[in-house]
Design a protein around this motif. Structure first.
Motif, PDB file in Angstrom:
ATOM      1  N   ASN A  42      11.433 -23.713  -3.425  1.00 27.48           N
ATOM      2  CA  ASN A  42      11.130 -22.724  -3.634  1.00 27.48           C
ATOM      3  C   ASN A  42      10.713 -22.823  -5.460  1.00 27.48           C
ATOM      4  OD1 ASN A  42      11.728 -21.751  -0.792  1.00 27.48           O
ATOM      5  ND2 ASN A  42      14.011 -21.074  -2.347  1.00 27.48           N
TER       6      ASN A  42
ATOM      7  N   GLY B 204       6.788 -22.292  -6.604  1.00 25.75           N
ATOM      8  CA  GLY B 204       6.004 -22.066  -6.880  1.00 25.75           C
ATOM      9  C   GLY B 204       6.362 -20.816  -8.378  1.00 25.75           C
ATOM     10  N   ASP B 205       7.385 -22.020  -8.906  1.00 26.65           N
ATOM     11  CA  ASP B 205       7.631 -21.111  -9.624  1.00 26.65           C
ATOM     12  C   ASP B 205       6.472 -20.445 -11.262  1.00 26.65           C
ATOM     13  OD1 ASP B 205      10.479 -19.800 -11.264  1.00 26.65           O
ATOM     14  OD2 ASP B 205       9.039 -20.934 -12.656  1.00 26.65           O
TER      15      ASP B 205
ATOM     16  N   ALA C  79       8.367 -25.808 -12.614  1.00 24.98           N
ATOM     17  CA  ALA C  79       7.563 -26.197 -11.413  1.00 24.98           C
ATOM     18  C   ALA C  79       7.573 -28.234 -11.686  1.00 24.98           C
ATOM     19  CB  ALA C  79       6.043 -25.582 -11.021  1.00 24.98           C
TER      20      ALA C  79
ATOM     21  N   PRO D 126       3.450 -26.999  -1.195  1.00 22.84           N
ATOM     22  CA  PRO D 126       3.779 -26.478  -2.697  1.00 22.84           C
ATOM     23  C   PRO D 126       3.303 -28.001  -3.553  1.00 22.84           C
ATOM     24  CG  PRO D 126       5.494 -26.630  -1.529  1.00 22.84           C
ATOM     25  CD  PRO D 126       4.145 -26.606  -0.856  1.00 22.84           C
TER      26      PRO D 126
END
Length: 340
Positions: free
Chosen positions: A236, A239-240, A246, A274
């Motif tokens: 998750n 996608g920061d 990231a 991602p």
């Protein structure tokens, strides 16, 4: 008729908060004597003056040669908070010099300094952690911190310290975990770091992910990240909005997915889309870590099958400005196109 009036104010070029500096070679010995003076104001002034002087590495070396470290170690337990504050600041100043870091190890300063972990004054704790973090950047210092058994205490303090001190602790852990991750694993560091991955500060999220990469270098660490279900959280974070977060998340995935359970945990969390998106990042560290993580996931048949559709993306990296990234892309393509 005018009269002469003697002012009660000190001249503007005299600082009453600092001890007068003796001339020449007598300066540091005199200050060292004043550090041991029973009068509080004398100790405070001596510390103020010494703090200014130790910016100079030659004076710092002289101060350590003349025994100032022993005087300063005693002052860490002083009842006066100002004395403790300036003492910890001097210790930090000394660790910015290589001679200071070496002297710290020879004089066993680490343990007395670490006694301030529960210091009530925030500035003292921050200065202390700044000194310890600076020591950890020195290979011998990182080994000294590990041998002093500070890793479990550092991990514990992550749960309660101020945000800016947490950042210092995470930096210290980064260098210490490169020496030995076993104590951190035994201290439930993975659970603590996992919680920090959702912190509101991008800096703390990034440094926590970096620490998880370090702790997952040994096999026990890789298994622990799978058991604690950290890998989906790292996916998750790919996608920061912060590129540093990231990059650190991709680096942690690269390390944690070396094992088969780690690979499938990442693939089941849909890590490939991602990661492929990060390959286009203009920042070299983000792109490089993403390519390395992709290479590891390509070792799984399911990962290889999906990545065969995106060879053109990796092909484009052969013209990347960074030679390391070019080599990483070529390695990834070899793994993806490998046939049994």
């Amino acid at each position: 008729m005018t009269t002469i009036r003697i002012s009660g104010h000190l001249p503007p070029n005299i600082d009453c908060t600092k001890a007068p500096i003796a001339f020449g070679r007598r300066a540091v010995p005199k200050l060292n004597e004043e550090l041991q003076n029973p009068e509080l104001i004398t100790r405070q002034r001596a510390l103020m003056s010494l703090c200014d002087l130790v910016h100079d590495p030659e004076i710092a070396l002289e101060a350590m040669r003349l025994g100032c470290l022993e005087s300063l170690k005693r002052l860490l337990g002083d009842v006066d908070s100002t004395v403790r504050m300036k003492t910890t600041e001097i210790f930090y100043r000394l660790t910015t010099h290589n001679v200071g870091r070496i002297a710290f190890l020879k004089s066993d300063v680490i343990l007395p300094l670490s006694q301030l972990f529960d210091e009530p004054v925030d500035v003292c704790r921050k200065n202390m952690h700044m000194a310890i973090e600076m020591m950890s950047e020195f290979p011998g210092g990182a080994v000294g911190l590990v041998e002093a058994g500070l890793i479990p205490r550092l991990v514990f303090k992550l749960t309660s310290e101020l945000e800016e001190i947490q950042e210092l602790i995470l930096d210290t852990l980064h260098f210490c975990l490169c020496v030995d991750a076993s104590e951190a694993l035994a201290s439930e560091a993975v659970s603590v770091l996992k919680e920090k991955l959702s912190h509101h500060s991008a800096c703390i999220r990034s440094k926590a992910a970096r620490a998880l990469m370090d702790i997952s270098m040994p096999l026990e660490g890789k298994n622990k990240l799978c058991e604690e279900e950290v890998i989906p959280i790292l996916v998750n974070l790919l996608g920061d909005p912060s590129p540093e977060v990231a990059a650190s998340a991709a680096g942690a995935l690269m390390s944690a997915t070396v094992t088969t359970p780690g690979k499938y945990a990442a693939l089941n969390a849909d890590a490939l889309p991602p990661l492929l998106g990060l390959v286009r990042s203009p920042q070299t560290n983000v792109c490089l870590n993403a390519v390395k993580a992709i290479t590891v996931l390509a070792e799984a048949p399911e990962g290889r099958k999906e990545l065969l559709k995106h060879l053109d993306l990796l092909e484009d990296l052969r013209g990347h400005d960074s030679e390391v990234t070019r080599r990483a892309a070529e390695t990834a393509m070899r793994v993806i196109t490998w046939k049994p």
